[in-house]
Design a protein around this motif. Structure first.
Motif, PDB file in Angstrom:
ATOM      1  N   VAL A 127       0.846  -1.184   0.000  1.00  0.00           N
ATOM      2  CA  VAL A 127       0.000   0.000   0.000  1.00  0.00           C
ATOM      3  C   VAL A 127       0.886   1.241   0.000  1.00  0.00           C
ATOM      4  CG1 VAL A 127      -1.779   1.270   1.275  1.00  0.00           C
ATOM      5  CG2 VAL A 127      -1.761  -1.217   1.320  1.00  0.00           C
ATOM      6  N   SER A 128       0.700   2.098  -0.984  1.00  0.00           N
ATOM      7  CA  SER A 128       1.411   3.381  -0.999  1.00  0.00           C
ATOM      8  C   SER A 128       0.369   4.489  -1.048  1.00  0.00           C
ATOM      9  CB  SER A 128       2.373   3.474  -2.179  1.00  0.00           C
ATOM     10  OG  SER A 128       1.668   3.365  -3.391  1.00  0.00           O
ATOM     11  N   ARG A 129       0.567   5.478  -0.205  1.00  0.00           N
ATOM     12  CA  ARG A 129      -0.366   6.597  -0.116  1.00  0.00           C
ATOM     13  C   ARG A 129       0.416   7.898  -0.273  1.00  0.00           C
ATOM     14  NH1 ARG A 129      -1.893   3.118   4.201  1.00  0.00           N
ATOM     15  NH2 ARG A 129      -3.981   2.263   3.904  1.00  0.00           N
ATOM     16  N   ALA A 130      -0.028   8.724  -1.191  1.00  0.00           N
ATOM     17  CA  ALA A 130       0.609  10.024  -1.401  1.00  0.00           C
ATOM     18  C   ALA A 130      -0.303  11.109  -0.834  1.00  0.00           C
ATOM     19  CB  ALA A 130       0.841  10.280  -2.883  1.00  0.00           C
ATOM     20  N   ARG A 131       0.306  12.141  -0.288  1.00  0.00           N
ATOM     21  CA  ARG A 131      -0.478  13.279   0.195  1.00  0.00           C
ATOM     22  C   ARG A 131      -1.081  14.008  -0.983  1.00  0.00           C
ATOM     23  NH1 ARG A 131       3.336  16.686   3.988  1.00  0.00           N
ATOM     24  NH2 ARG A 131       2.628  18.106   2.394  1.00  0.00           N
ATOM     25  N   GLN A 132      -2.054  14.841  -0.681  1.00  0.00           N
ATOM     26  CA  GLN A 132      -2.696  15.636  -1.730  1.00  0.00           C
ATOM     27  C   GLN A 132      -1.645  16.490  -2.440  1.00  0.00           C
ATOM     28  OE1 GLN A 132      -5.680  18.295  -0.254  1.00  0.00           O
ATOM     29  NE2 GLN A 132      -6.665  18.491  -2.251  1.00  0.00           N
ATOM     30  N   PHE A 133      -1.710  16.534  -3.758  1.00  0.00           N
ATOM     31  CA  PHE A 133      -0.790  17.273  -4.628  1.00  0.00           C
ATOM     32  C   PHE A 133       0.632  16.711  -4.608  1.00  0.00           C
ATOM     33  CE2 PHE A 133      -3.889  20.499  -3.061  1.00  0.00           C
ATOM     34  CZ  PHE A 133      -4.672  20.536  -4.218  1.00  0.00           C
ATOM     35  N   SER A 134       0.816  15.496  -4.120  1.00  0.00           N
ATOM     36  CA  SER A 134       2.115  14.840  -4.132  1.00  0.00           C
ATOM     37  C   SER A 134       2.020  13.584  -5.000  1.00  0.00           C
ATOM     38  CB  SER A 134       2.535  14.427  -2.703  1.00  0.00           C
ATOM     39  OG  SER A 134       2.702  15.569  -1.898  1.00  0.00           O
ATOM     40  N   SER A 135       3.164  13.095  -5.400  1.00  0.00           N
ATOM     41  CA  SER A 135       3.198  11.854  -6.174  1.00  0.00           C
ATOM     42  C   SER A 135       4.505  11.131  -5.877  1.00  0.00           C
ATOM     43  CB  SER A 135       3.062  12.144  -7.678  1.00  0.00           C
ATOM     44  OG  SER A 135       4.165  12.900  -8.114  1.00  0.00           O
ATOM     45  N   MET A 136       4.537   9.840  -6.223  1.00  0.00           N
ATOM     46  CA  MET A 136       5.755   9.059  -6.027  1.00  0.00           C
ATOM     47  C   MET A 136       5.762   7.926  -7.050  1.00  0.00           C
ATOM     48  SD  MET A 136       4.949   6.879  -2.573  1.00  0.00           S
ATOM     49  CE  MET A 136       3.790   7.913  -1.730  1.00  0.00           C
ATOM     50  N   ILE A 137       6.943   7.405  -7.288  1.00  0.00           N
ATOM     51  CA  ILE A 137       7.109   6.238  -8.150  1.00  0.00           C
ATOM     52  C   ILE A 137       7.419   5.060  -7.245  1.00  0.00           C
ATOM     53  CG2 ILE A 137       8.518   5.181  -9.933  1.00  0.00           C
ATOM     54  CD1 ILE A 137       9.126   8.009 -10.969  1.00  0.00           C
ATOM     55  N   VAL A 138       6.673   3.969  -7.383  1.00  0.00           N
ATOM     56  CA  VAL A 138       6.909   2.771  -6.605  1.00  0.00           C
ATOM     57  C   VAL A 138       7.528   1.727  -7.522  1.00  0.00           C
ATOM     58  CG1 VAL A 138       5.855   0.968  -5.201  1.00  0.00           C
ATOM     59  CG2 VAL A 138       4.959   3.298  -5.087  1.00  0.00           C
ATOM     60  N   LEU A 139       8.744   1.313  -7.202  1.00  0.00           N
ATOM     61  CA  LEU A 139       9.465   0.336  -8.013  1.00  0.00           C
ATOM     62  C   LEU A 139       9.532  -0.966  -7.209  1.00  0.00           C
ATOM     63  CD1 LEU A 139      11.275  -0.309 -10.472  1.00  0.00           C
ATOM     64  CD2 LEU A 139      13.197   0.475  -9.104  1.00  0.00           C
ATOM     65  N   VAL A 140       8.970  -2.025  -7.760  1.00  0.00           N
ATOM     66  CA  VAL A 140       8.977  -3.322  -7.058  1.00  0.00           C
ATOM     67  C   VAL A 140       9.830  -4.281  -7.856  1.00  0.00           C
ATOM     68  CG1 VAL A 140       7.566  -5.224  -6.240  1.00  0.00           C
ATOM     69  CG2 VAL A 140       6.675  -2.911  -6.143  1.00  0.00           C
TER      70      VAL A 140
END
Length: 126
Positions: free
Chosen positions: A113-126
């Motif tokens: 589970v990945s959760r980003a804050r409002q107006f934020s983003s992230m790249i999840v590399l598995v």
């Protein structure tokens, strides 16, 4: 009847007494941030939804992992596309998870589970 969730709960209690403070299993739930000077952009966790019984719903909780930390010595990178490369650095962690299963019980449902804050983003590399 004792369920795997009951046994896991007991083992979490027992592990707090068994292991030294630096080796006690910790919940796999971590803030994601650009650096120590920045506030978290979001969180990443591995959550399990243990099956207790058919009448009581279970709540997703972070799995308990043993953690080894190594100071980041070099940056890592991966291609995002033909002309874009993402590079990142920081400490490196190795996690170990011990799951208990009874023969008559199904494995718990586990999800990343990945959760980003409002107006934020992230790249999840598995």
């Amino acid at each position: 009847e004792v369920s795997p969730a009951d046994f896991t709960e007991y083992m979490c209690f027992h592990n707090r007494k068994l292991f030294a403070d630096s080796y006690v299993p910790l919940p796999f739930c971590f803030p994601i941030r650009r650096s120590d000077r920045h506030t978290p952009e979001g969180t990443v966790s591995i959550e399990e939804q243990a099956v207790r019984n058919s009448t009581s719903p279970s709540i997703a909780t972070p799995i308990m992992t043993m953690v080894a930390k190594m100071a980041g010595q070099h940056s890592m990178h991966f291609p995002l596309g033909a002309s874009t490369t993402v590079s990142f650095d920081g400490d490196q962690y190795l996690h170990a998870w011990l799951v208990h299963q009874f023969t008559s019980q199904p494995m718990p449902n586990v999800s990343l589970v990945s959760r980003a804050r409002q107006f934020s983003s992230m790249i999840v590399l598995v």
